[in-house]
Design an enzyme around this catalytic site. Structure first.
Site, mmCIF file in Angstrom:
data_model
loop_
_atom_site.group_PDB
_atom_site.id
_atom_site.type_symbol
_atom_site.label_atom_id
_atom_site.label_comp_id
_atom_site.label_asym_id
_atom_site.label_seq_id
_atom_site.Cartn_x
_atom_site.Cartn_y
_atom_site.Cartn_z
ATOM 1 N N ARG A 28 0.826 -1.211 0.000
ATOM 2 C CA ARG A 28 0.000 0.000 0.000
ATOM 3 C C ARG A 28 0.860 1.261 0.000
ATOM 4 N NH1 ARG A 28 -2.742 -4.261 1.827
ATOM 5 N NH2 ARG A 28 -5.029 -4.270 1.983
ATOM 6 N N GLY A 97 -1.410 -11.824 -4.934
ATOM 7 C CA GLY A 97 -2.832 -11.502 -5.004
ATOM 8 C C GLY A 97 -3.098 -10.053 -4.625
ATOM 9 N N ASP A 319 -4.245 -15.371 7.318
ATOM 10 C CA ASP A 319 -2.992 -15.887 6.743
ATOM 11 C C ASP A 319 -2.233 -16.794 7.712
ATOM 12 O OD1 ASP A 319 -3.436 -14.541 4.378
ATOM 13 O OD2 ASP A 319 -2.259 -12.789 4.950
ATOM 14 N N LYS A 346 -6.369 -19.504 -1.295
ATOM 15 C CA LYS A 346 -5.140 -18.731 -1.082
ATOM 16 C C LYS A 346 -4.060 -19.177 -2.082
ATOM 17 C CE LYS A 346 -6.777 -16.096 2.067
ATOM 18 N NZ LYS A 346 -6.938 -14.672 1.761
HETATM 19 C C1 S3P Z 1 -4.382 -9.004 2.162
HETATM 20 C C2 S3P Z 1 -5.653 -9.476 2.435
HETATM 21 C C3 S3P Z 1 -5.942 -10.905 2.653
HETATM 22 C C4 S3P Z 1 -4.674 -11.714 2.931
HETATM 23 C C5 S3P Z 1 -3.559 -11.366 2.000
HETATM 24 C C6 S3P Z 1 -3.198 -9.894 2.109
HETATM 25 C C7 S3P Z 1 -4.202 -7.559 1.938
HETATM 26 O O1 S3P Z 1 -6.548 -11.439 1.489
HETATM 27 O O2 S3P Z 1 -4.960 -13.097 2.864
HETATM 28 O O3 S3P Z 1 -2.399 -12.128 2.272
HETATM 29 O O4 S3P Z 1 -3.046 -7.086 1.940
HETATM 30 O O5 S3P Z 1 -5.206 -6.861 1.772
HETATM 31 P P1 S3P Z 1 -8.133 -11.425 1.273
HETATM 32 O O6 S3P Z 1 -8.561 -10.034 1.074
HETATM 33 O O7 S3P Z 1 -8.353 -12.279 0.053
HETATM 34 O O8 S3P Z 1 -8.708 -12.064 2.509
#
Ligand code: S3P
Length: 438
Positions: A28, A97, A319, A346
């Site tokens: 971010r 992701g 996580d 995940k």
């Molecule tokens: C994250 C949100 C989570 C987490 C990922 C990091 C983030 O995912 O599992 O490792 O930085 O916003 P989800 O939004 O799919 O739960």
């Protein structure tokens, strides 16, 4: 391919460690710094492959970013809210992701044309959860017909419209994608979540001088504002600390201090769950940096007990379940988790991966559609697969503290996505492990 070989290990009796910067906050900081006016300096940035993918994507769109330097400082020369350029090639986001879902939101209203791709794991993860609400806002965005990447983003026909979004899945990535698109939308955008997920985007928008309103599980912002470059200190990642919290918490006689860890309330599930299992962990020296709480965590090892994990804790520990399942294997009695279907989506299917590996190691672990039942017992040795998932690899590594025989963990190269230096820190805590490059 990289494997970890972990010998049955005697943990160091008294150790102090620190862990690399928080992954969510590092992503971010680079994204918001890139669209801010002026310079942002990020300290204790996580130089893991996932966050480097975000840096590279922003560079591909014309942002000048210096570092990460040896001291993990990164200097982002923000181009302003509309200053990004069309990338020359496909944005390759590796295993990340967070990069893919947050960038989808950030770019939806910006006006650039971009294609987002990733590795095999990322290309099989669901993207419709961010694409559908963005289309609703007026974005020109699409993905493959199976609902996964590649994602194609084009200039919207007109400015995005603000959206009042009620999210069904508790997901900080979905929430963040919509809020980031909302920066470029007409009027108000709000996200209401069934349960509060990590709120780093909201806290960091405030640090960049962007006004937001928060009421219980709803966050609102008005489009059209600007962000001002700032200085960000990234706390240690509690998701990385989790492996050592569990390693120490389940071994009586051990004392471990982990310095300067982020203790955002929406990330505290690992502590709540371990406390309920009987762990002795204290939160010390709490202070605030950039609207984020940070503290030192002191762990004293104990015999843990199995529990039924409260559903409300799932998003707060989303996580950390691979590590928690190792704690469950060491515990007396049965640990049950239900309502956690998200774990199947995940970096790997974490229910299948952990149930398979634990069974190989002699632990009764029954996978459920939305969870797992683990009977604590004696962990033996064997060969387990991490399925290319960083957190599965690190979870089975700390099983070396409770196993009676060596554990060979295959396919561990993804540890570098979130935790460069894991092996060195693990050794500091007494884990007898080595890397085999094949
Ligand atoms: C994250 C949100 C989570 C987490 C990922 C990091 C983030 O995912 O599992 O490792 O930085 O916003 P989800 O939004 O799919 O739960």
């Amino acid at each position: 391919m990289q494997n970890f070989l972990v010998e049955p290990s005697r943990p160091a009796l008294k150790t102090e460690i620190s862990v690399p910067g928080d992954k969510s906050i590092s992503h971010r900081a680079v994204m918001l710094g890139s669209i801010a006016d002026g310079l942002s300096v990020i300290h204790h940035f996580l130089p893991g492959e996932d966050c480097l993918a975000t840096i590279n994507a922003m560079r591909d769109m014309g942002v000048s970013i210096e570092g990460p330097f040896d001291n993990n400082e990164v200097r982002v020369h923000g181009v302003g809210k509309y200053g990004l350029k069309n990338p020359q090639s496909i944005l390759q986001l590796g295993n990340s992701g967070t990069s893919m879902r947050l960038l989808a939101g950030l770019l939806a209203g910006h006006g650039v044309t971009a294609i987002l791709e990733g590795d095999e794991s990322l290309m099989s993860r669901p993207m419709k959860r961010v694409i559908d609400p963005l289309i609703y806002m007026g974005a020109q965005i699409s993905c493959h017909e199976d609902g996964c990447a590649p994602i194609l983003i084009q200039r919207p026909k007109q400015r995005l419209s603000g959206l009042q979004f009620q999210s069904e899945v508790p997901s900080a990535q979905v929430k963040s994608a919509i809020l980031l698109a909302g920066l470029y939308a007409d009027g108000e955008t709000s996200v209401t979540e069934p349960i509060l997920t990590r709120d780093h985007t909201e806290r960091m928008l405030t640090s960049f001088g962007y006004p937001i309103i928060r009421e219980e599980n709803t966050t609102r912002l008005m489009g059209g504002g600007r962000l001002t470059g700032t200085e960000i200190y990234v706390p240690g990642d509690i998701s990385s600390a989790a492996f050592f919290l569990v390693g120490a918490a389940m071994t009586p006689g051990v004392e471990l201090l982990i310095k300067e860890v982020g203790v955002n309330p929406a990330r505290m599930g690992i502590l709540s769950i371990l406390w309920e299992m009987g762990a002795h962990i204290t939160v010390e020296n709490m202070r605030m940096f950039n609207n984020e709480p940070i503290a030192d965590l002191r762990v004293q090892g104990a015999q843990l007990k199995g529990i039924t994990i409260p559903t409300a804790q799932i998003p707060l520990a989303i996580d950390e379940f691979p590590a928690i399942f190792i704690a469950a294997a060491s515990a007396s009695g049965v640990t049950t988790l239900r309502g956690a279907k998200e774990l199947r989506l995940k970096e790997s299917d974490r229910i299948m991966a952990m149930a398979t590996g634990l069974t190989t190691l002699g632990i009764a672990a029954e996978p459920l559609d939305d969870g797992i039942v683990i009977h604590g017992g004696n962990v033996k040795g064997g060969k387990v697969d991490s399925f290319g998932d960083h957190r599965i690899a690190m979870a089975f590594a700390i099983a070396g503290f409770i196993s009676s025989e060596p554990i060979l963990i295959e396919n561990c190269q993804a540890v570098a996505t979130s935790f460069p230096g894991f092996v060195e820190i693990a050794k500091q805590t007494g884990l007898d492990m080595s890397i085999e490059d094949k």
